[in-house]
Design a protein around this motif. Sequence first.
Motif, PDB file in Angstrom:
ATOM      1  N   LEU A  62     -48.898   1.565 -37.937  1.00 11.50           N
ATOM      2  CA  LEU A  62     -48.760   2.854 -39.352  1.00 11.50           C
ATOM      3  C   LEU A  62     -47.310   3.214 -39.223  1.00 11.50           C
ATOM      4  O   LEU A  62     -46.686   3.135 -40.347  1.00 11.50           O
ATOM      5  CB  LEU A  62     -49.314   4.284 -38.652  1.00 11.50           C
ATOM      6  N   ASP A  63     -46.562   3.368 -38.224  1.00  8.73           N
ATOM      7  CA  ASP A  63     -45.074   3.428 -38.308  1.00  8.73           C
ATOM      8  C   ASP A  63     -44.276   2.458 -38.803  1.00  8.73           C
ATOM      9  O   ASP A  63     -43.136   2.729 -39.579  1.00  8.73           O
ATOM     10  CB  ASP A  63     -44.260   3.959 -37.108  1.00  8.73           C
ATOM     11  N   ASN A  64     -44.766   1.296 -38.560  1.00 13.46           N
ATOM     12  CA  ASN A  64     -44.038   0.231 -39.492  1.00 13.46           C
ATOM     13  C   ASN A  64     -44.039   0.292 -40.957  1.00 13.46           C
ATOM     14  O   ASN A  64     -43.448   0.129 -41.572  1.00 13.46           O
ATOM     15  CB  ASN A  64     -44.870  -1.123 -39.007  1.00 13.46           C
TER      16      ASN A  64
ATOM     17  N   PRO B 260     -40.433   4.888 -46.327  1.00 11.22           N
ATOM     18  CA  PRO B 260     -40.335   6.174 -46.393  1.00 11.22           C
ATOM     19  C   PRO B 260     -39.633   7.183 -45.639  1.00 11.22           C
ATOM     20  O   PRO B 260     -39.240   8.006 -45.792  1.00 11.22           O
ATOM     21  CB  PRO B 260     -41.980   6.541 -46.213  1.00 11.22           C
ATOM     22  N   LEU B 261     -39.678   6.974 -44.358  1.00 10.56           N
ATOM     23  CA  LEU B 261     -38.920   7.619 -43.253  1.00 10.56           C
ATOM     24  C   LEU B 261     -37.491   7.393 -43.529  1.00 10.56           C
ATOM     25  O   LEU B 261     -36.891   8.560 -43.489  1.00 10.56           O
ATOM     26  CB  LEU B 261     -39.378   7.218 -41.852  1.00 10.56           C
TER      27      LEU B 261
ATOM     28  N   ALA C 140     -48.256   5.796 -45.818  1.00 16.53           N
ATOM     29  CA  ALA C 140     -48.633   4.402 -44.922  1.00 16.53           C
ATOM     30  C   ALA C 140     -49.990   4.368 -44.691  1.00 16.53           C
ATOM     31  O   ALA C 140     -50.545   3.154 -44.863  1.00 16.53           O
ATOM     32  CB  ALA C 140     -47.801   4.610 -43.553  1.00 16.53           C
ATOM     33  N   ALA C 141     -50.815   5.264 -44.602  1.00 23.11           N
ATOM     34  CA  ALA C 141     -52.355   5.191 -44.579  1.00 23.11           C
ATOM     35  C   ALA C 141     -53.062   4.663 -45.742  1.00 23.11           C
ATOM     36  O   ALA C 141     -53.800   3.681 -45.771  1.00 23.11           O
ATOM     37  CB  ALA C 141     -53.092   6.258 -44.120  1.00 23.11           C
ATOM     38  N   GLU C 142     -52.651   5.063 -46.797  1.00 25.59           N
ATOM     39  CA  GLU C 142     -52.786   4.858 -48.098  1.00 25.59           C
ATOM     40  C   GLU C 142     -52.569   3.200 -48.512  1.00 25.59           C
ATOM     41  O   GLU C 142     -53.336   2.473 -48.844  1.00 25.59           O
ATOM     42  CB  GLU C 142     -51.945   5.507 -49.325  1.00 25.59           C
TER      43      GLU C 142
ATOM     44  N   ARG D  32     -45.687  -2.687 -45.670  1.00 25.79           N
ATOM     45  CA  ARG D  32     -44.591  -2.178 -45.391  1.00 25.79           C
ATOM     46  C   ARG D  32     -43.555  -2.171 -46.789  1.00 25.79           C
ATOM     47  O   ARG D  32     -42.755  -1.191 -47.148  1.00 25.79           O
ATOM     48  CB  ARG D  32     -43.786  -2.775 -44.221  1.00 25.79           C
ATOM     49  N   ALA D  33     -43.516  -3.598 -47.320  1.00 24.40           N
ATOM     50  CA  ALA D  33     -42.890  -3.658 -48.587  1.00 24.40           C
ATOM     51  C   ALA D  33     -43.168  -2.730 -49.673  1.00 24.40           C
ATOM     52  O   ALA D  33     -42.344  -2.502 -50.295  1.00 24.40           O
ATOM     53  CB  ALA D  33     -42.879  -5.251 -48.719  1.00 24.40           C
ATOM     54  N   LEU D  34     -44.473  -2.822 -49.792  1.00 26.01           N
ATOM     55  CA  LEU D  34     -44.956  -1.942 -50.923  1.00 26.01           C
ATOM     56  C   LEU D  34     -44.697  -0.442 -50.865  1.00 26.01           C
ATOM     57  O   LEU D  34     -44.512   0.207 -51.859  1.00 26.01           O
ATOM     58  CB  LEU D  34     -46.507  -2.033 -51.017  1.00 26.01           C
TER      59      LEU D  34
END
Length: 228
Positions: free
Chosen positions: A95-97, A102-103, A116-118, A149-151
């Motif tokens: 999830l954090d990856n 965004p972070l 990230a969940a979405e 992650r790229a999206l």
Amino acid sequence: MGIEFADVTKRYPDGTVAVDGLSMTIEDGTITVFVGPSGCGKTTSLRMINRMVEPTSGRVLLDGKDVRDSDPAVLRRGIGYVIQHAGLFPHRTVLDNVATVPLLSGWGKRKARDRAAELMEIVGLPAELGKRYPAQLSGGQRQRVGVARALAADSPVLLMDEPFSAVDPIVREGLQDELLRLQSQLGKTIVFVTHDIDEAVRLGDRVAVMRVGGKLAQYGTPSDVLRS
Ligand code: ADP
Ligand code: ADP
């Protein structure tokens, strides 16, 4: 967002000419695939779009603007980028990856994780995998995390460097189908690198064939390219 290479040459400091006089226009909203043997300059071409590599001469334009006028870090944060082994951070959860960009862009933790969940859902990853670490996933799942992650960059442009070549053929087909589905849904401009002509023909709206020495040998629709 369209991309243009205008007579772009890349010569590395050791004298290797990786890309030689590349001129081509990538249309907005298409999947364009660079294909050719190892060492023909595909990765170098891709990386000149997000300034991971700087051209020796010529210009790369993104949406009509020279990429040199954009700060490289800002440019990279705004362009999704997926590589072969997903390049995930091993000590961060899945999830954090996915929440990385965004972070980095200053989103709060809660909001970044919700996003990230979405994204995990969009790429077909079960939510419960979010708590795992990358080493606890299959190769195909890791590549999905890389795509998610790229999206997260939420950019109109996605650069993909042999993203599926490390997974077995059946999983690869599933990932290719998924990418085509995503593309029809999201309408991104995708630049995809592969050495596999079948993959190029399957995925590409346009196929750019490069040959060793960094010259563009052919550029057209998959059927144009197959015909010759
Ligand atoms: P491909 O992606 O098609 O395999 P690359 O763009 O990675 O090709 O490499 C093109 C050529 O440039 C190859 O000959 C490669 O060895 C060379 N090359 C790539 N990166 C560097 C570098 N940092 N320094 C020197 N030569 C490089
Ligand atoms: P390197 O390319 O040397 O590994 P970077 O700091 O450029 O180091 O990137 C670290 C990791 O983050 C890389 O594995 C890369 O795949 C990933 N990454 C970099 N930029 C982006 C981006 N815009 N979107 C998604 N992932 C990215």
